[in-house]
Design an enzyme around this catalytic site. Structure first.
Site, short mmCIF file in Angstrom:
data_model
loop_
_atom_site.label_atom_id
_atom_site.label_comp_id
_atom_site.label_asym_id
_atom_site.label_seq_id
_atom_site.Cartn_x
_atom_site.Cartn_y
_atom_site.Cartn_z
N ARG A 36 -53.06 14.84 -12.88
CA ARG A 36 -51.98 15.13 -11.76
C ARG A 36 -52.64 15.65 -10.52
O ARG A 36 -52.08 15.72 -9.55
CB ARG A 36 -50.95 15.93 -12.61
CG ARG A 36 -49.95 15.40 -13.52
CD ARG A 36 -49.47 16.22 -14.49
NE ARG A 36 -50.09 17.29 -15.07
CZ ARG A 36 -50.00 18.54 -15.61
NH1 ARG A 36 -48.65 18.75 -15.49
NH2 ARG A 36 -50.71 19.34 -16.03
N TYR A 153 -46.91 23.34 -31.07
CA TYR A 153 -48.22 22.65 -30.81
C TYR A 153 -48.96 21.96 -31.73
O TYR A 153 -49.49 20.75 -31.71
CB TYR A 153 -49.19 23.61 -29.99
CG TYR A 153 -50.47 23.36 -29.69
CD1 TYR A 153 -50.63 22.13 -28.56
CD2 TYR A 153 -51.52 23.52 -30.56
CE1 TYR A 153 -52.11 21.51 -28.24
CE2 TYR A 153 -52.85 23.12 -30.05
CZ TYR A 153 -52.81 21.95 -29.00
OH TYR A 153 -54.37 21.63 -28.85
P1 NDP Z 1 -57.70 21.66 -20.03
O1 NDP Z 1 -56.46 22.64 -19.88
O2 NDP Z 1 -58.98 22.25 -19.34
O3 NDP Z 1 -57.53 20.08 -19.64
C1 NDP Z 1 -56.23 19.69 -19.82
C2 NDP Z 1 -56.29 18.40 -19.15
O4 NDP Z 1 -55.11 17.70 -19.31
C3 NDP Z 1 -56.45 18.27 -17.65
O5 NDP Z 1 -57.13 17.65 -16.96
C4 NDP Z 1 -55.02 18.24 -17.01
O6 NDP Z 1 -54.99 17.61 -15.77
C5 NDP Z 1 -54.47 17.05 -18.38
N1 NDP Z 1 -53.09 17.04 -18.20
C6 NDP Z 1 -52.32 17.87 -18.89
N2 NDP Z 1 -51.05 17.56 -18.86
C7 NDP Z 1 -51.04 16.27 -18.11
C8 NDP Z 1 -49.96 15.51 -17.84
N3 NDP Z 1 -48.60 15.58 -18.17
N4 NDP Z 1 -50.28 14.39 -17.28
C9 NDP Z 1 -51.65 14.01 -16.93
N5 NDP Z 1 -52.55 14.76 -17.10
C10 NDP Z 1 -52.30 16.10 -17.92
O7 NDP Z 1 -57.89 21.69 -21.59
P2 NDP Z 1 -58.88 20.97 -22.85
O8 NDP Z 1 -59.87 20.24 -21.87
O9 NDP Z 1 -59.27 21.95 -23.71
O10 NDP Z 1 -57.62 20.06 -23.20
C11 NDP Z 1 -57.88 18.62 -23.51
C12 NDP Z 1 -57.19 18.23 -24.71
O11 NDP Z 1 -58.03 18.77 -25.78
C13 NDP Z 1 -55.84 18.52 -25.28
O12 NDP Z 1 -54.96 17.48 -25.70
C14 NDP Z 1 -55.87 19.79 -25.81
O13 NDP Z 1 -54.45 19.89 -26.66
C15 NDP Z 1 -57.00 19.30 -26.67
N6 NDP Z 1 -57.76 20.28 -27.61
C16 NDP Z 1 -58.34 21.51 -26.87
C17 NDP Z 1 -58.77 22.40 -27.59
C18 NDP Z 1 -59.50 23.75 -26.90
O14 NDP Z 1 -59.41 24.79 -27.90
N7 NDP Z 1 -59.69 23.85 -25.69
C19 NDP Z 1 -59.15 22.44 -29.15
C20 NDP Z 1 -58.47 21.16 -29.57
C21 NDP Z 1 -57.94 20.34 -28.91
P3 NDP Z 1 -54.05 18.00 -14.57
O15 NDP Z 1 -53.23 19.15 -14.83
O16 NDP Z 1 -54.55 17.66 -13.36
O17 NDP Z 1 -52.71 16.64 -14.80
C1 8X3 Z 2 -56.45 24.09 -29.69
C2 8X3 Z 2 -57.23 24.65 -30.91
O1 8X3 Z 2 -56.80 26.62 -32.41
O2 8X3 Z 2 -55.74 26.83 -30.36
O3 8X3 Z 2 -56.19 22.77 -30.04
O4 8X3 Z 2 -54.78 25.07 -31.68
S1 8X3 Z 2 -56.18 25.77 -31.35
#
Ligand code: NDP
Ligand code: 8X3
Length: 253
Positions: A36, A153
């Protein structure tokens, strides 16, 4: 010369998605970066662009009309997507159910579940027609277990776990691979988003732990995406060495 493969990443403006975009561009793939935040997308596209290797699409995965418009707008040369990385997602707050906020719940379910479905629905018919492709869903250890205050979540990531299995079965006759990568604690902007910009609280989540990084996940996406055609990883759970599961973390390191 054969065309270089194409990867579409949802949520390439930070964290896992951004690291994966960098990795695949460095490996010579063509990458469609989405998200976004227009300025971040433009900055990343400018940085990574070398000829026609990067295409940026700005849309919100929650807006199905915008998803269809964006995918429909792809130039002919960018339409044959080889790998879809369904990565966009978030956690919004950490509250017991009796104190939960409905807007937070909707944001998580609309993004992590419905957004993933909407993007998949827009991309997968092309894969079916070509009889090839690979969908990689970013799940979570939160999709394997439920931790206190993780309620919605965790439910959204359990849905990703179920959808990955469902896609795998439905797409089996069409030669399309489906993979889930389910990470544990990773230091990205994830906790900053979860705690609405509270950097101190976000930092505490990773105190005493060498958390996973975006590059760690990019390595795994690369590994899963480049296996031989007859090999498909269905599910890959990855945590920091100091984390055994959602609830068990050794912080003495
Ligand atoms: P970040 O917050 O760094 O990245 C999230 C990304 O998702 C951003 O690029 C954001 O872009 C995009 N995003 C969020 N909402 C929207 C939307 N409505 N439309 C389009 N793009 C969207 O987090 P992570 O890289 O850690 O997360 C990536 C994925 O990994 C997620 O699904 C998260 O749940 C999952 N995850 C994360 C973990 C962690 O501990 N970090 C562990 C396990 C899973 P923008 O805001 O520009 O739209
Ligand atoms: C992100 C990892 O442990 O915060 O998916 O749920 S945790």
């Amino acid at each position: 010369m054969t065309q270089r493969p194409i990867l579409l990443i949802t949520g390439a403006t930070s964290g896992f998605g951004e690291a994966t975009a960098r990795r695949f561009v460095a490996e010579g793939w063509r990458v469609i970066i989405t998200g976004r935040r227009k300025e971040r997308l433009a900055a990343l596209a400018n940085e990574l662009r070398n000829g026609d290797n990067v295409h940026a699409l700005c849309f919100d995965v929650r807006d199905n009309a915008a998803v269809e418009r964006a995918i429909g707008s792809l130039p002919e040369a960018w339409r044959a997507i080889d790998v879809l990385l369904n990565n966009a997602g978030l956690a919004a707050s950490l509250d017991p159910v009796q104190e939960g906020n409905l807007d937070d719940w909707n944001r998580m379910l609309d993004t992590n579940v419905k957004g993933l479905l909407q993007v998949t629905r827009a991309v997968v018919p092309g894969m079916v027609a070509r009889k090839s492709g690979h969908i990689i869903n970013i799940g979570s250890t939160a999709g394997k277990e439920v931790y206190p205050k993780g309620n919605v979540y965790c439910a959204s990531k359990h849905a990703v776990d179920a959808l990955t299995k469902g896609f795998r079965q439905d797409l089996l006759p069409h030669g399309i691979k489906v993979t889930q990568i389910a990470p544990g604690m990773a230091e990205t902007e994830f906790s900053l988003v979860r705690f609405a910009g509270d950097a101190d609280r976000a930092k505490q989540v990773y105190a005493g732990v060498q958390a996973l990084t975006g590059d760690d996940i990019a390595n795994l996406v690369w590994f899963a995406a480049t296996l031989p055609p007859h090999v498909c990883i269905n599910d890959l759970v990855v945590t920091p060495t100091a984390q055994a599961n959602s609830a068990t973390v050794f912080r003495g390191g």
